[in-house]
Design a protein around this motif. Structure first.
Motif, mmCIF file in Angstrom:
data_model
loop_
_atom_site.group_PDB
_atom_site.id
_atom_site.type_symbol
_atom_site.label_atom_id
_atom_site.label_comp_id
_atom_site.label_asym_id
_atom_site.label_seq_id
_atom_site.Cartn_x
_atom_site.Cartn_y
_atom_site.Cartn_z
ATOM 1 N N PHE A 94 0.608 -1.139 -0.030
ATOM 2 C CA PHE A 94 -0.173 0.064 0.025
ATOM 3 C C PHE A 94 0.990 1.283 -0.058
ATOM 4 N N TRP A 95 2.113 1.230 0.496
ATOM 5 C CA TRP A 95 3.110 2.237 0.488
ATOM 6 C C TRP A 95 3.370 2.640 -0.890
ATOM 7 N N GLY A 96 3.649 1.186 -1.608
ATOM 8 C CA GLY A 96 3.974 1.309 -3.075
ATOM 9 C C GLY A 96 2.687 2.162 -3.863
ATOM 10 N N MET A 97 1.712 2.053 -3.443
ATOM 11 C CA MET A 97 0.406 2.721 -4.022
ATOM 12 C C MET A 97 0.504 4.276 -3.973
ATOM 13 N N ILE A 98 1.135 4.584 -2.786
ATOM 14 C CA ILE A 98 1.430 6.083 -2.647
ATOM 15 C C ILE A 98 2.579 6.696 -3.493
ATOM 16 N N PHE A 99 3.593 5.844 -3.813
ATOM 17 C CA PHE A 99 4.809 5.962 -4.675
ATOM 18 C C PHE A 99 4.451 6.088 -6.029
ATOM 19 N N ARG A 100 3.457 5.296 -6.524
ATOM 20 C CA ARG A 100 2.822 5.173 -8.019
ATOM 21 C C ARG A 100 2.193 6.516 -8.077
ATOM 22 N N LEU A 101 1.525 7.140 -7.066
ATOM 23 C CA LEU A 101 0.651 8.329 -7.155
ATOM 24 C C LEU A 101 1.793 9.418 -7.301
ATOM 25 N N THR A 102 2.585 9.419 -6.477
ATOM 26 C CA THR A 102 3.385 10.772 -5.982
ATOM 27 C C THR A 102 4.367 10.888 -7.306
ATOM 28 N N THR A 103 5.064 9.342 -8.082
ATOM 29 C CA THR A 103 5.967 9.746 -9.083
ATOM 30 C C THR A 103 5.384 9.857 -10.557
ATOM 31 N N SER A 104 3.984 9.646 -10.550
ATOM 32 C CA SER A 104 3.167 10.035 -11.581
ATOM 33 C C SER A 104 2.818 11.399 -11.649
ATOM 34 N N LEU A 105 2.761 12.117 -10.372
ATOM 35 C CA LEU A 105 2.106 13.442 -10.386
ATOM 36 C C LEU A 105 3.631 14.395 -10.582
ATOM 37 N N ILE A 106 4.596 14.082 -9.805
ATOM 38 C CA ILE A 106 5.885 14.707 -9.839
ATOM 39 C C ILE A 106 6.472 14.655 -11.310
ATOM 40 N N ASN A 107 6.703 13.281 -11.608
ATOM 41 C CA ASN A 107 6.995 12.972 -12.921
ATOM 42 C C ASN A 107 8.451 13.668 -13.349
ATOM 43 N N SER A 108 9.415 13.564 -12.577
ATOM 44 C CA SER A 108 10.540 14.467 -12.650
ATOM 45 C C SER A 108 11.690 13.402 -11.972
ATOM 46 N N THR A 109 12.958 13.450 -12.730
ATOM 47 C CA THR A 109 14.179 12.794 -11.768
ATOM 48 C C THR A 109 15.187 13.826 -11.594
ATOM 49 N N VAL A 110 14.853 15.181 -11.654
ATOM 50 C CA VAL A 110 15.684 16.204 -11.063
ATOM 51 C C VAL A 110 15.550 16.101 -9.382
ATOM 52 N N PRO A 111 17.098 16.117 -8.798
ATOM 53 C CA PRO A 111 16.977 15.811 -7.696
ATOM 54 C C PRO A 111 16.647 16.853 -6.776
ATOM 55 N N TRP A 112 16.673 18.154 -7.129
ATOM 56 C CA TRP A 112 16.238 19.360 -5.931
ATOM 57 C C TRP A 112 14.716 19.456 -6.088
ATOM 58 N N HIS A 113 13.940 18.616 -7.275
ATOM 59 C CA HIS A 113 12.462 18.453 -6.973
ATOM 60 C C HIS A 113 12.205 17.662 -6.058
ATOM 61 N N TRP A 114 12.793 16.693 -5.587
ATOM 62 C CA TRP A 114 12.539 15.792 -4.733
ATOM 63 C C TRP A 114 12.970 16.100 -3.343
ATOM 64 N N GLN A 115 14.141 16.891 -3.267
ATOM 65 C CA GLN A 115 14.359 17.464 -2.151
ATOM 66 C C GLN A 115 13.320 18.480 -1.491
ATOM 67 N N VAL A 116 12.885 19.244 -2.419
ATOM 68 C CA VAL A 116 11.632 20.087 -2.004
ATOM 69 C C VAL A 116 10.622 19.342 -1.716
ATOM 70 N N PHE A 117 10.352 18.216 -2.239
ATOM 71 C CA PHE A 117 9.269 17.383 -2.056
ATOM 72 C C PHE A 117 9.497 16.801 -0.436
ATOM 73 N N GLY A 118 10.464 16.458 -0.172
ATOM 74 C CA GLY A 118 10.851 15.850 1.041
ATOM 75 C C GLY A 118 10.685 16.919 2.193
ATOM 76 N N LEU A 119 11.093 18.060 2.028
ATOM 77 C CA LEU A 119 11.160 19.339 2.762
ATOM 78 C C LEU A 119 9.482 19.585 3.160
#
Length: 723
Positions: A94-119
């Motif tokens: 079920f945690w994987g379902m959250i990943f499927r949602l977030t990776t489809s919404l953000i749809n980016s592999t630029v590191p700072w995008h995900w750093q902002v996501f975590g913050l």
């Protein structure tokens, strides 16, 4: 009649009396001004956002991917939603379902995008905590303000830069806290319970189904509800009845999910076995004694020692002078900012500014004792409950990577407990505020130190893969890379396998991986059976799999500031400056799997949107290019690269790096330069002597004739007794 004054009846118009000395008018006026200057409590989320930015945002442009972040994003990018489903099927589906949602919404592999996501999710979890505490103790907003600020900076957890992974952790924690907020609101407004309870149950299910870290925090819900009713004037019996009725649907959900996890989910103990239960069955008394010590230690670490850890000062030699100075300014500035923000947000009772020397028994700036005592009880209970999953599987808890992640479940309780203890401290309000501001300031400082370590680690990762592509522009599919124990702290070989395939097989979207990266020390006896040829290598990567052979490996060594080296199978097995396993791997290695590029092909290149632009072509670039030229037998190109390398004014950090240039000069006929480099290498350490002898013997063997210069070097090095 008034007594005559000593000065003839004239009152002084200037000068300072003893009363003025005790209570200066300037300070009194300033205090009165600050006293009436207010920051509304509704602005507290903004303070939390600023605090989050100071704590985790300053180094975002220089941070990258670490640990499981690599695997998550590679699977999402190359294998898509189906790959994520397979990856998490046996590991929190079920945690994987959250990943499927977030990776489809953000749809980016630029590191700072995900750093902002975590913050952002770290901040939102603190805001949710603030909302919950505000609704639980409405008359004491200080509890909410203090505890939520502490939650932002909680120093025991130091892995925030692993942003993809832990951003999703904080999604789950936010879901739990918001569920409690809605549950309290439904209790406070029973006529609107139909509006609040359904989303509260849904968010509670997200926490219970997603992961185990915050699972048992659900058992705190009746305490949140009970304390939220403390000011309603109801009898204890009525409060208990209302609490139980409100808790009943959540209890049913908890029991249902627990039964499913225990009896129907086949992978519940896939990664962590409940070893405590087996130990209790075999040695109950000894296990209970050991468990008691573990509980006491972990409560001390997460509840008390964690805050002391915030005052860990940086090592200037490690951090650097300028960065250490920035650390000091950051701590001082954050402390001052927090002191002002917390002091100006204190509620006042409306009486005049307190006079100097008065006690503060009725000071409204501090939470009243009863709510503070309730918060202390709830905080301690939360820590006890949070630790149960940790203690059942018997994993070690600490402040270092990777075990600091196990402090996360304790965070809610630890922050609430410390807030309560500060509130109950028999001291003036400004003293408590100052202590809290200092603690927050130094906690931001220790998180900055952690982020600096991640920044250095990212530089190592980028250097590794850029040098790898310089030396190995293409690889035969099915190749396994065998490494020494890498100096990269925050990424395992399992993690680094993802960018390896990302770089060398960018078009492969199948479930069969082309390449595998192993640290020999870690994988020997597991995926890597033995360091002998002809043995199968198999690695299950959850979403994909790799199949290779010990007959198709390339051994490498990476130990900055030295360059990345492909280990020479003729020479490096005798290099006593290498670990024993690296020497054995070198004997197994073969450069035939490093392919020369055909016309029309392009070199493997680290994706610039992830790794940035190609770094300056320094010594390691020319060393890697020269070693590739040596492999391909292009001696003239090697000699040219040697001239370019030494023209930089840079020198090798490992004497072995001279070997390729010695061979290049010798094979292109520049015997004088080859001899000069040989002597330089031999003078560094006697451990170079056997390597140089073997190199010159190879030069002799491949020349096919007697050459006086080679014989001269044999004699000078003392090789004749070895060869």
């Amino acid at each position: 009649m008034k007594a005559p004054m000593a000065d003839g009846g004239k009152r002084p118009h200037s000068g300072r009396t003893q009363t003025d000395m005790d209570n200066p008018a300037g300070w009194r006026n300033l205090g009165g001004y600050l006293y009436h200057l207010r920051i509304p409590h509704t602005a507290h989320p903004l303070l939390l956002l600023v605090l989050s930015g100071l704590c985790y945002g300053l180094l975002i442009p220089w941070l990258g991917y670490y640990w499981d972040d690599w695997a998550f994003l590679w699977v999402a990018e190359k294998l898509g939603s189906g790959g994520l489903e397979r990856y998490f099927a046996t590991n929190r589906p079920f945690w994987g379902m959250i990943f499927r949602l977030t990776t489809s919404l953000i749809n980016s592999t630029v590191p700072w995008h995900w750093q902002v996501f975590g913050l952002v999710w770290r901040w939102l979890s603190a805001v949710a905590f603030w909302l919950l505490l505000r609704r639980t103790w409405r008359e004491q907003p200080q509890i909410a303000a203090w505890a939520s600020a502490l939650m932002v900076v909680y120093p025991a957890f130091s892995q925030q830069p692993i942003a993809v992974n832990y951003g999703h952790f904080f999604i789950v924690l936010t879901a739990y806290l918001l569920s409690c907020v809605l549950g309290v609101q439904a209790l406070r407004q029973p006529r609107k319970a139909w509006l609040f309870n359904p989303p509260a149950l849904l968010l509670a299910a997200v926490n219970l189904l997603a992961m185990e870290y915050f699972y048992l925090l659900e058992l705190l819900r009746p305490l949140w509800l009970w304390f939220a009713l403390s000011k309603d004037g109801a009898t204890a019996r009525l409060r208990l009845r209302r609490t139980l009725i409100a808790w009943l649907p959540f209890l049913a959900l908890f029991v249902g999910v627990t039964v499913w996890r225990a009896f129907f989910f086949p992978y519940q103990t896939q990664n962590y076995a409940p070893v405590l239960l087996e130990s209790l069955r075999q040695q109950p008394l000894a296990t209970l004694l050991q468990l008691s010590g573990t509980i006491a230690r972990d409560l001390w670490l997460t509840g008390i020692a964690a805050w002391g850890y915030a005052f860990r000062l940086p090592d200037i030699a490690e951090l650097g002078t300028r960065t250490t100075l920035f650390y000091a300014l950051l701590v001082a500035g954050t402390t001052l900012l927090c002191w002002m923000a917390l002091a100006l947000s204190c509620p006042r009772s409306g009486h005049s500014y307190p006079r100097s020397g008065h006690s503060y028994p009725n000071d409204e700036a501090a939470p009243r004792r009863k709510p503070a005592a309730q918060a202390a009880l709830l905080g301690f209970t939360a820590m006890l409950v949070a630790g149960v999953p940790i203690w059942v599987v018997n994993v070690p808890l600490g402040f270092d990577f990777p075990n600091s992640r196990f402090t996360l479940p304790f965070m809610v309780g630890a922050c609430l407990l410390l807030t309560a203890l500060l509130a109950l401290l028999p001291a003036r309000a400004w003293i408590r505020t100052t202590l809290l501001a200092l603690l927050i300031g130094f906690s931001v400082g220790v998180q900055f130190q952690s982020a600096s370590a991640f920044r250095r680690d990212w530089q190592y990762q980028k250097s590794l893969f850029w040098q790898m592509t310089w030396r190995m522009p293409a690889l035969q599919p099915g190749t396994t890379l065998l490494f020494n124990d890498l100096p990269i702290q925050f990424a395992s070989d399992n993690s680094l396998t993802a960018p390896l395939n990302w770089i060398y097989a960018p078009e492969n979207h199948s479930q069969h991986m082309d390449y595998m990266l192993y640290v020999t020390l870690v994988r020997l006896g597991l995926g890597l059976p033995q360091l002998q040829p002809g043995l199968p290598i198999y690695q299950n990567y959850l979403a994909a799999e790799f199949e290779g052979s010990t007959s198709q490996v390339v051994a490498l060594h990476f130990e900055p500031p030295g360059c990345l080296r492909v280990l020479d199978a003729d020479i490096e097995p005798h290099n006593k400056m290498l670990p024993e396993l690296s020497r054995q791997a070198a004997a197994l290695s073969n450069t035939r799997w490093i392919l020369p590029l055909s016309q029309g092909e392009t070199d493997a290149t680290p994706p610039p949107h992830i790794f940035g632009e190609e770094p300056r072509r320094d010594w390691c670039y020319y060393y890697a290019s020269a070693d590739l030229a040596r492999q391909q037998g292009d001696w003239q190109a090697l000699a040219t690269l040697a001239e370019q390398a030494f023209a930089l004014g840079e020198y090798p950090n490992d004497p072995v790096e001279r070997l390729v240039f010695i061979e290049g000069y010798a094979r292109s006929g520049d015997w004088q330069r080859a001899a000069e480099l040989t002597r330089q290498a031999a003078d560094i350490t006697p451990l170079m002597q056997p390597l140089l002898c073997r190199l010159w013997q190879r030069i002799a063997d491949e020349s096919g004739r007697a050459i006086p210069e080679i014989e001269e070097m044999h004699g000078e090095l003392g090789c004749n007794d070895q060869l």
